[in-house]
Design a protein around this motif. Structure first.
Motif, PDB file in Angstrom:
ATOM      1  N   LEU A  96     -73.966  -5.300 -27.299  1.00  0.00           N
ATOM      2  CA  LEU A  96     -73.136  -6.453 -26.950  1.00  0.00           C
ATOM      3  C   LEU A  96     -72.477  -6.200 -25.597  1.00  0.00           C
ATOM      4  O   LEU A  96     -72.062  -5.073 -25.308  1.00  0.00           O
ATOM      5  N   PRO A  97     -72.355  -7.241 -24.761  1.00  0.00           N
ATOM      6  CA  PRO A  97     -71.630  -7.057 -23.506  1.00  0.00           C
ATOM      7  C   PRO A  97     -70.157  -6.772 -23.778  1.00  0.00           C
ATOM      8  O   PRO A  97     -69.597  -7.256 -24.762  1.00  0.00           O
ATOM      9  N   VAL A  98     -69.563  -5.978 -22.911  1.00  0.00           N
ATOM     10  CA  VAL A  98     -68.151  -5.612 -23.043  1.00  0.00           C
ATOM     11  C   VAL A  98     -67.390  -6.212 -21.872  1.00  0.00           C
ATOM     12  O   VAL A  98     -67.778  -6.043 -20.715  1.00  0.00           O
TER      13      VAL A  98
ATOM     14  N   ILE B  17     -69.400   1.772 -27.978  1.00  0.00           N
ATOM     15  CA  ILE B  17     -68.873   0.577 -28.631  1.00  0.00           C
ATOM     16  C   ILE B  17     -69.848  -0.593 -28.474  1.00  0.00           C
ATOM     17  O   ILE B  17     -70.059  -1.365 -29.406  1.00  0.00           O
ATOM     18  N   SER B  18     -70.460  -0.709 -27.313  1.00  0.00           N
ATOM     19  CA  SER B  18     -71.424  -1.774 -27.073  1.00  0.00           C
ATOM     20  C   SER B  18     -72.602  -1.666 -28.040  1.00  0.00           C
ATOM     21  O   SER B  18     -73.076  -2.665 -28.574  1.00  0.00           O
ATOM     22  N   ALA B  19     -73.059  -0.444 -28.286  1.00  0.00           N
ATOM     23  CA  ALA B  19     -74.200  -0.216 -29.161  1.00  0.00           C
ATOM     24  C   ALA B  19     -73.829  -0.281 -30.638  1.00  0.00           C
ATOM     25  O   ALA B  19     -74.632  -0.703 -31.472  1.00  0.00           O
TER      26      ALA B  19
ATOM     27  N   HIS C 196     -69.782 -10.875 -27.824  1.00  0.00           N
ATOM     28  CA  HIS C 196     -69.305  -9.837 -26.910  1.00  0.00           C
ATOM     29  C   HIS C 196     -68.166  -9.036 -27.544  1.00  0.00           C
ATOM     30  O   HIS C 196     -67.703  -9.355 -28.625  1.00  0.00           O
ATOM     31  N   ILE C 197     -67.735  -8.030 -26.820  1.00  0.00           N
ATOM     32  CA  ILE C 197     -66.591  -7.210 -27.218  1.00  0.00           C
ATOM     33  C   ILE C 197     -65.560  -7.323 -26.110  1.00  0.00           C
ATOM     34  O   ILE C 197     -65.897  -7.250 -24.926  1.00  0.00           O
TER      35      ILE C 197
END
Length: 96
Positions: free
Chosen positions: A3-5, A45-47, A80-81
């Protein structure tokens, strides 16, 4: 799928304040190591967004302890995050 951060405005401000404080206390080498840790953690965190536990105060906010003196708080959204802010763990606890 990663996810994009995204950084919130507050996250940018608190990150800059943290870097300034770390540089004044421990110098540029420590700041470089801290920045590398933040970059690596954001990748993790993205993964795997749920890698770090929910913060004690809830509200779907996760807390990642980057260093014994600094934590990063983030929220997971479907697309996203969002990094919410960085927190000096020596401060008074957050109250919501």
């Amino acid at each position: 799928m990663n996810l994009p951060v995204k950084f919130s405005v507050r996250a940018g401000e608190t990150y800059d304040a943290t870097i300034t404080q770390l540089n004044a206390r421990w110098g540029s080498k420590f700041v470089e190591e801290f920045e590398q840790k933040v970059t690596k953690t954001i990748g993790l965190i993205s993964a795997s967004p749920t890698l770090y536990p929910l913060a004690d105060f809830g509200m779907d906010v996760h807390r990642c302890v980057l260093h014994k003196n600094c934590s990063m708080f983030y929220r997971i959204h479907p697309s996203h995050i969002t990094i919410l802010y960085f927190w000096d763990n020596r401060q008074e606890p957050l109250i919501f």
